[in-house]
Design a protein around this motif. Structure first.
Motif, PDB file in Angstrom:
ATOM      1  N   GLY A 183      35.054  33.192  34.665  1.00  0.00           N
ATOM      2  CA  GLY A 183      36.325  33.755  34.193  1.00  0.00           C
ATOM      3  C   GLY A 183      36.747  34.897  35.094  1.00  0.00           C
ATOM      4  O   GLY A 183      36.297  34.981  36.263  1.00  0.00           O
ATOM      5  N   ILE A 184      37.558  35.798  34.568  1.00  0.00           N
ATOM      6  CA  ILE A 184      38.077  36.894  35.394  1.00  0.00           C
ATOM      7  C   ILE A 184      36.915  37.764  35.885  1.00  0.00           C
ATOM      8  O   ILE A 184      36.123  38.265  35.075  1.00  0.00           O
ATOM      9  CB  ILE A 184      39.067  37.763  34.586  1.00  0.00           C
ATOM     10  N   ALA A 185      36.818  37.914  37.212  1.00  0.00           N
ATOM     11  CA  ALA A 185      35.720  38.711  37.792  1.00  0.00           C
ATOM     12  C   ALA A 185      35.839  40.162  37.306  1.00  0.00           C
ATOM     13  O   ALA A 185      36.916  40.765  37.376  1.00  0.00           O
ATOM     14  CB  ALA A 185      35.753  38.630  39.306  1.00  0.00           C
ATOM     15  N   LEU A 186      34.726  40.703  36.824  1.00  0.00           N
ATOM     16  CA  LEU A 186      34.768  41.968  36.072  1.00  0.00           C
ATOM     17  C   LEU A 186      35.065  43.196  36.932  1.00  0.00           C
ATOM     18  O   LEU A 186      35.524  44.208  36.407  1.00  0.00           O
ATOM     19  CB  LEU A 186      33.439  42.150  35.326  1.00  0.00           C
ATOM     20  N   HIS A 187      34.834  43.099  38.248  1.00  0.00           N
ATOM     21  CA  HIS A 187      35.089  44.294  39.077  1.00  0.00           C
ATOM     22  C   HIS A 187      36.582  44.647  39.087  1.00  0.00           C
ATOM     23  O   HIS A 187      36.959  45.731  39.499  1.00  0.00           O
ATOM     24  CB  HIS A 187      34.564  44.078  40.506  1.00  0.00           C
TER      25      HIS A 187
END
Ligand SMILES: Cc1cc2nc3c(=O)[nH]c(=O)nc-3n(C[C@H](O)[C@H](O)[C@H](O)COP(=O)(O)OP(=O)(O)OC[C@H]3O[C@@H](n4cnc5c(N)ncnc54)[C@H](O)[C@@H]3O)c2cc1C
Length: 405
Positions: free
Chosen positions: A349-353
């Motif tokens: 999913g959306i990369a957390l960085h």
């Protein structure tokens, strides 16, 4: 003609509802609308936990809690300091939903019905005058006039702030990639193993309470269940989660090892030696050791070619080594995966960085927030996946209001 709202939420699942209610609770003057693509909201809540909804887990220490998240644990430490499982319990109890804790820590509504949770969320949304629009599948998201324009199958919406709570929906991830947002490739997590082995082909239904399963350097402990199609149970589900990416890379064809006892080779060997000393005249087959089910014990002895009439006095080093190997490192060739009926999730999913963990806002895209499974966050079974949705939804909704003031 486009429609306008202060806060637009994409997805009517648990993360979307929690974000909407949190937004209204913290900032009652904001107008909030949930867009749900299907004709029914909260469908996963309704089918969750075998119809009982495992809402959260009785783990009230954020540092402990993050250990249950193969992806996103570190990221969630701060969010959990604001809203963790205890807050979830208080949130539901203060709205008339009592929860109970099972022996393993999983928490369910006392009614044993997931409808209690879905009804509570819908009731709270209604009380807060949150608009819920079903049948509005979002097809595009783009920046517009310092806010966002969202197109659905039937309308165009404008909002200063948008919360992405669309779960594991590929269409939304594609849209986000078009905006330059990095998406970690989604792969399944929480599945069972398809495999056959001469040792347990005749043993479906047999389980052991404290097995250890190992794939390369990843090991998981817990109950292990032999099924008609292979292996299941908490040890398997945990391994499927921790090695979700690795298993996907090898197309779910890999070798793992079962330690039926969860003990070291040395410990098992010395237990066998001690037993042999004390019971020299007994037949090896007469009494299963280590509390193993008798059928499994017999099957392991057959696998090691230990004959019916051998007693412990005649049990030599070669046989002991072979038995220790079978008890602690049975090699199993897995040939595929099967769905676990209770719970499955998507890793990726959306990369957390790209996300500010205090606000759930996309750092490079002001006014765009994300909560729940749309993020690269997923957990083991036990109520942790919903907890991830409650926490990130709560924070995204809380912050949104602040942005608009
Ligand atoms: C069978 C099953 C049982 C489970 N049981 C448990 C459990 O007991 N405990 C637990 O912790 N976890 C459980 N889970 C996991 C849990 O359901 C998820 O982690 C959780 O639902 C994620 O919440 P979410 O709101 O992020 O996404 P979702 O629940 O998937 O909600 C997303 C919503 O967005 C909508 N949507 C998607 N795309 C669009 C679009 N383009 N436009 C508009 N709307 C859109 C979807 O229709 C959906 O309603 C279970 C999962 C399954 C499959």
């Amino acid at each position: 003609m486009s429609k306008s709202v202060d806060v637009l939420i994409i997805g009517g699942g648990p993360a979307g509802f929690f974000a909407a209610i949190s937004s209204k609770t913290h900032h009652p003057d904001q107008s909030v609308c949930i867009l749900e693509g299907s004709n029914k909201v909260l469908s996963k809540v309704l089918i969750s936990g075998g119809g009982r909804c495992n809402v959260t887990h009785a783990c009230f220490d954020p540092k402990q809690l993050i250990r249950y998240y193969p992806r996103g644990g570190d990221f969630l430490l701060n969010p959990f300091k604001t809203f963790h499982c205890e807050h979830t319990v208080e949130w539901f109890e203060s709205r008339g939903v009592s929860l109970k804790t099972e022996e393993d820590g999983r928490m369910f509504p006392v009614t044993n019905s997931s409808k209690t949770i879905a009804d509570c969320l819908e009731r709270e949304a209604k009380k807060a005058s949150i608009a819920v629009k079903t049948g509005e599948r979002v097809t595009s998201i783009s920046p517009s006039d310092g806010g966002w324009m969202v197109q659905t199958s039937t309308s165009i919406w404008k909002a200063r702030n948008v919360i992405l709570a669309s779960g594991s929906n590929q269409l939304i991830w594609n849209q986000l990639e078009r905006l330059g947002i990095e998406i970690i490739e989604p792969v399944p997590s929480l599945f069972t193993f398809r495999c056959a082995h001469p040792l347990f082909s005749e043993l479906p239904g047999i389980s052991v309470p404290t097995a250890r399963l190992t794939y390369e350097s990843i090991s998981t402990d817990g109950p292990l269940l032999i099924t008609h199609r292979g292996l299941s149970g908490p040890a398997v589900l945990k391994l499927s989660a921790w090695a979700a990416r690795e298993f996907n890379q090898v197309d779910y064809t890999f070798t793992c090892r079962i330690n039926w006892l969860g003990k070291s080779r040395d410990a098992v060997e010395s237990d066998l030696l001690a037993y042999a000393d004390a019971h020299a005249k007994s037949y090896v087959r007469s009494q299963p050791l280590f509390d193993l089910p008798k059928r499994l014990w017999t099957s392991i002895l057959n696998f090691c070619d230990i004959s019916e009439n051998r007693n412990w006095a005649e049990f030599g080093k070669k046989q002991r080594t072979s038995l220790v190997e079978a008890l602690t490192a049975t090699r199993v060739e897995v040939t595929g995966k099967d769905t676990f009926k209770e719970e499955f999730v998507t890793a990726g999913g959306i990369a957390l960085h790209q996300i500010n963990p205090k606000t759930m806002e996309l750092i490079e895209h002001p006014g765009l927030f994300a909560a729940g499974e749309v993020l690269d966050v997923d957990a083991l079974t036990g109520g942790f996946n919903f907890q991830g949705s409650w926490t990130t939804g709560f924070l995204a909704g809380k912050t949104l209001g602040t942005k608009n003031e």
